[in-house]
Write a protein that holds these residues in place. Structure first.
Motif, PDB file in Angstrom:
ATOM      1  N   LEU A  58       8.159   2.440   1.974  1.00 17.21           N
ATOM      2  CA  LEU A  58       7.261   1.798   2.934  1.00 17.21           C
ATOM      3  C   LEU A  58       8.138   0.914   3.704  1.00 17.21           C
ATOM      4  CD1 LEU A  58       4.441   1.873   3.868  1.00 17.21           C
ATOM      5  CD2 LEU A  58       3.837  -0.328   2.337  1.00 17.21           C
ATOM      6  N   TYR A  59       8.716   1.393   4.802  1.00 15.18           N
ATOM      7  CA  TYR A  59       9.365   0.864   5.459  1.00 15.18           C
ATOM      8  C   TYR A  59      10.551  -0.370   5.241  1.00 15.18           C
ATOM      9  CZ  TYR A  59       5.904   1.959   9.078  1.00 15.18           C
ATOM     10  OH  TYR A  59       5.332   2.765   9.949  1.00 15.18           O
ATOM     11  N   GLY A  60      11.194   0.335   3.765  1.00 20.87           N
ATOM     12  CA  GLY A  60      12.174  -0.200   3.145  1.00 20.87           C
ATOM     13  C   GLY A  60      11.793  -1.452   2.366  1.00 20.87           C
ATOM     14  N   ARG A  61      10.387  -1.672   2.193  1.00 20.99           N
ATOM     15  CA  ARG A  61       9.908  -2.565   1.199  1.00 20.99           C
ATOM     16  C   ARG A  61       9.979  -2.503  -0.180  1.00 20.99           C
ATOM     17  NH1 ARG A  61       6.355  -6.821   2.451  1.00 20.99           N
ATOM     18  NH2 ARG A  61       7.237  -7.262   0.161  1.00 20.99           N
ATOM     19  N   LEU A  62       9.890  -1.077  -0.243  1.00 21.90           N
ATOM     20  CA  LEU A  62       9.817  -0.649  -1.881  1.00 21.90           C
ATOM     21  C   LEU A  62      11.380  -0.422  -2.247  1.00 21.90           C
ATOM     22  CD1 LEU A  62       8.189   0.049  -4.192  1.00 21.90           C
ATOM     23  CD2 LEU A  62       8.153   2.355  -3.426  1.00 21.90           C
ATOM     24  N   CYS A  68       9.856  -1.898 -11.182  1.00 26.38           N
ATOM     25  CA  CYS A  68      10.971  -2.247 -10.624  1.00 26.38           C
ATOM     26  C   CYS A  68      12.049  -2.876 -11.065  1.00 26.38           C
ATOM     27  CB  CYS A  68      10.713  -2.725  -9.171  1.00 26.38           C
ATOM     28  SG  CYS A  68       9.445  -1.941  -7.997  1.00 26.38           S
ATOM     29  N   ALA A  69      13.167  -2.921 -10.658  1.00 24.88           N
ATOM     30  CA  ALA A  69      14.341  -3.799 -11.606  1.00 24.88           C
ATOM     31  C   ALA A  69      14.003  -5.003 -11.819  1.00 24.88           C
ATOM     32  CB  ALA A  69      15.618  -3.704 -10.738  1.00 24.88           C
ATOM     33  N   GLY A  70      13.460  -5.927 -10.999  1.00 25.92           N
ATOM     34  CA  GLY A  70      13.012  -7.376 -11.334  1.00 25.92           C
ATOM     35  C   GLY A  70      11.758  -7.609 -12.104  1.00 25.92           C
ATOM     36  N   GLY A  71      11.124  -6.420 -12.514  1.00 26.04           N
ATOM     37  CA  GLY A  71       9.830  -6.537 -13.461  1.00 26.04           C
ATOM     38  C   GLY A  71       8.621  -6.451 -12.621  1.00 26.04           C
ATOM     39  N   GLU A  72       8.883  -6.245 -11.290  1.00 29.43           N
ATOM     40  CA  GLU A  72       7.701  -5.889 -10.295  1.00 29.43           C
ATOM     41  C   GLU A  72       6.955  -4.622 -10.690  1.00 29.43           C
ATOM     42  OE1 GLU A  72      10.868  -8.193  -7.957  1.00 29.43           O
ATOM     43  OE2 GLU A  72      10.596  -6.365  -9.268  1.00 29.43           O
ATOM     44  N   VAL A  73       5.652  -4.673 -10.384  1.00 26.31           N
ATOM     45  CA  VAL A  73       4.896  -3.607 -10.789  1.00 26.31           C
ATOM     46  C   VAL A  73       4.232  -3.444  -9.440  1.00 26.31           C
ATOM     47  CG1 VAL A  73       2.852  -2.236 -12.070  1.00 26.31           C
ATOM     48  CG2 VAL A  73       4.806  -3.888 -13.142  1.00 26.31           C
ATOM     49  N   VAL A  74       4.185  -1.924  -8.747  1.00 17.81           N
ATOM     50  CA  VAL A  74       3.544  -1.762  -7.494  1.00 17.81           C
ATOM     51  C   VAL A  74       2.384  -0.568  -8.036  1.00 17.81           C
ATOM     52  CG1 VAL A  74       3.487  -0.969  -4.960  1.00 17.81           C
ATOM     53  CG2 VAL A  74       5.513  -2.378  -6.373  1.00 17.81           C
ATOM     54  N   PRO A 114       0.860  -1.168   0.025  1.00 23.54           N
ATOM     55  CA  PRO A 114      -0.095  -0.114   0.049  1.00 23.54           C
ATOM     56  C   PRO A 114       0.824   1.383  -0.059  1.00 23.54           C
ATOM     57  CG  PRO A 114      -0.036  -0.950   2.304  1.00 23.54           C
ATOM     58  CD  PRO A 114       1.049  -1.691   1.215  1.00 23.54           C
ATOM     59  N   ILE A 115       1.549   1.399  -1.038  1.00 25.81           N
ATOM     60  CA  ILE A 115       2.733   2.815  -1.208  1.00 25.81           C
ATOM     61  C   ILE A 115       1.627   3.954  -1.483  1.00 25.81           C
ATOM     62  CG2 ILE A 115       4.447   1.134  -1.996  1.00 25.81           C
ATOM     63  CD1 ILE A 115       4.132   2.502  -4.607  1.00 25.81           C
ATOM     64  N   ALA A 116       2.340   5.035  -1.196  1.00 26.23           N
ATOM     65  CA  ALA A 116       1.850   6.362  -1.284  1.00 26.23           C
ATOM     66  C   ALA A 116       2.639   7.227  -2.388  1.00 26.23           C
ATOM     67  CB  ALA A 116       1.735   7.149  -0.089  1.00 26.23           C
ATOM     68  N   VAL A 117       2.019   7.877  -3.493  1.00 21.41           N
ATOM     69  CA  VAL A 117       2.568   8.577  -4.345  1.00 21.41           C
ATOM     70  C   VAL A 117       1.953   9.802  -4.404  1.00 21.41           C
ATOM     71  CG1 VAL A 117       2.902   8.696  -6.786  1.00 21.41           C
ATOM     72  CG2 VAL A 117       3.052   6.452  -5.648  1.00 21.41           C
TER      73      VAL A 117
END
Length: 542
Positions: A405-409, A472-478, A383-386
């Motif tokens: 977010l606490y280092g998760r992102l 993100c670098a590994g292809g993840e999309v948030v 649940p990130i904030a932009v």
């Protein structure tokens, strides 16, 4: 000459309920008659209408398939007239239709084909919500019925929904075909009298009876959402605290129906659905309500959530567990802005990011609620904030800040952000632009250009919702919504386009979501003003 039996196997009785709805009921009845010979009869139950509805029904009854059942006294709800219609029905199958809605063309035949092919007790199909007067459409529970949204239920058959408990999210009675004998043998009826949200209890009784249920992809029901109606439907009366009390009462009874029938797992799923859907839906609107409403809503919600067990909480999404735990933990509304954002779609946890001991928490001190489960979330669930700040002009500049977010992102190594603008009526294609993320303390920043002239097309008024996809670098999309980080973001400006003025408005919706409105004509400005007047009237009515 021998005539075919209209009530031969494979025919349907459509039960239409009506109360003081002379302007709409004819369209509903004709949509049922237009289904063809598969509809043996349309049973119209008039719940003691005091307008010209009886005159309209007399005209409709000229068709031999239309039968009117008139109640002498108004029941106060939808359950009793539906039960009366069900008792009067004579065909093998039955459907329910409200007087201000319609059956989609070909709906009955599509449902009957599935019922016969799968020997189903119940067949469910797609329902479309159509907003009036603007015509914006959304699919009811798309995760269940819309393949384009990832639904895999269409075309499937389940023996009792224990196999697919997510069907509990479908609390509609009107998007289904029922084998009448199944309802009768299992004594499945609606709650009687003035009982709002009667569908909650009816569908719980239906699911508790473990029907053989088939799902079709076909559109079967059109639900007209009439926000300007003099008498709003129950789902549009959320501005009153009584509406929330009624919703809780109906949900409580539905859970008890499932639990009493021995379906404890389904009861827990129903509680999880309440945490995921009902609580966030009302929480998102809290900034629009009075202080007195907010306090009473908080008290009622905390009291009801206190009856949920751990299994019910475990059935909900992690951010919604946090939301409900905060409501339970605090005696009165606090940090309402951040809570409303946690109820957003998708959820977002806005800064500041506090800790209790060394663990992430919402709030500080004795009132801090641990953010349990944060470390278990997949990238697309974070649940990130932009934050977004718009500078207006022919080419607008959208300055973005993506919060860690606490280092998760940070662990995912974000590279770019794709900003997506969706036109709210769904009539125009999405507009998207991608920008590179630059690291800074506590997160990342980016800037994206938006060409205002590409957001008008041929429409007089367009409203665009802003969302973001952090790649993100590994292809993840948030995914995340784009929010206004502080008050004062709303602004207006006139932009000149090819010698014509273009009115652009940055609007901050409840929950801090950014919305962009673009007006291309004087008529569009009038529509914008009318919308503001309607919203003000709804708030005053509440």
């Amino acid at each position: 000459m021998k005539h075919a039996d209209p009530f031969a196997p494979g025919r349907v009785s459509v039960v239409v309920i009506v109360h003081n709805d002379a302007g709409c009921v004819a369209h509903a009845v004709r949509s049922a008659l237009a289904q063809g010979e598969s509809v043996a009869e349309v049973v119209v139950v008039d719940d003691a209408s005091a307008d010209t509805t009886p005159d309209t029904l007399r005209v409709l009854a000229a068709d031999s398939r239309v039968r009117v059942v008139t109640r002498e006294h108004n029941s106060g709800g939808c359950g009793t007239p539906r039960n009366d219609g069900l008792a009067a029905a004579r065909a093998e199958y039955v459907m329910f239709l409200d007087s201000d809605d319609a059956l989609a063309p070909g709906a009955v035949d599509a449902l009957l084909v599935a019922a016969a092919a799968h020997r189903a007790d119940v067949v469910a199909g797609r329902c479309l919500r159509r907003e009036l007067p603007d015509g914006r459409t959304t699919v009811w529970q798309p995760q269940l019925f819309d393949r384009s949204a990832g639904a895999d239920l269409p075309g499937r058959v389940v023996e009792g929904i224990g196999q697919r408990p997510e069907l509990l999210w479908d609390t509609l009675a009107v998007n289904k075909l029922y084998r009448r004998d199944f309802l009768t043998r299992r004594r499945i009826r609606f709650p009687e009298g003035a009982f709002p949200y009667e569908d909650f209890v009816f569908t719980a009784r239906l699911y508790a009876a473990e029907p053989r249920l088939a799902v079709v992809e076909r559109l079967v029901y059109i639900w007209y959402v009439r926000r300007q109606a003099a008498d709003l439907s129950v789902s549009l009366r959320r501005a009153t605290i009584a509406n929330w009390q009624e919703r809780i009462a109906a949900h409580r009874q539905a859970v008890e129906v499932l639990r009493s029938a021995g379906h404890r797992g389904l009861a827990a799923t129903a509680q999880g659905k309440f945490l995921d859907h009902d609580v966030p839906m009302y929480a998102r609107e809290l900034p629009l309500r009075t202080r007195a409403y907010q306090h009473e809503w908080w008290r009622l919600t905390a009291d009801y959530l206190g009856t949920f067990d751990a299994v019910g909480y475990a059935a909900a999404r992690v951010p919604h567990r946090w939301l409900s735990r905060v409501i339970e933990a605090l005696d009165e509304p606090a940090d309402l802005g951040r809570l409303v954002e946690l109820a957003a779609r998708p959820p977002r946890l806005a800064p500041p990011y506090s800790e209790a001991g060394s663990a992430p928490a919402f709030g500080t001190g004795a009132a801090a609620v641990p953010l349990a489960g944060l470390d278990q979330l997949a990238a697309h669930e974070l649940p990130i904030a932009v934050d977004g700040r718009l500078t207006l002009g022919r080419v607008a500049r959208l300055a973005l800040r993506v919060h860690d977010l606490y280092g998760r992102l940070a662990a995912l190594e974000p590279r770019t952000v794709r900003v997506v603008l969706l036109e709210r009526s769904g009539a125009l294609p999405e507009y998207a632009v991608e920008a590179t993320l630059v690291p800074e303390e506590g997160g990342w920043r980016a800037e994206a250009p938006l060409r205002m002239t590409e957001l008008t097309a041929a429409k007089e008024l367009t409203a665009w919702s802003l969302s973001a996809e952090v790649r993100c670098a590994g292809g993840e999309v948030v995914p995340a919504g784009v929010r206004a980080p502080a008050a004062g973001q709303a602004r207006r400006r006139v932009v000149v386009r090819l010698g014509r003025p273009l009115f652009v408005q940055v609007h901050v919706a409840p929950g801090s979501a950014l919305v962009l409105r673009v007006v291309d004509s004087a008529r569009g400005l009038g529509r914008l003003a009318e919308g503001r007047v309607r919203r003000l009237r709804r708030r005053l009515r509440g």
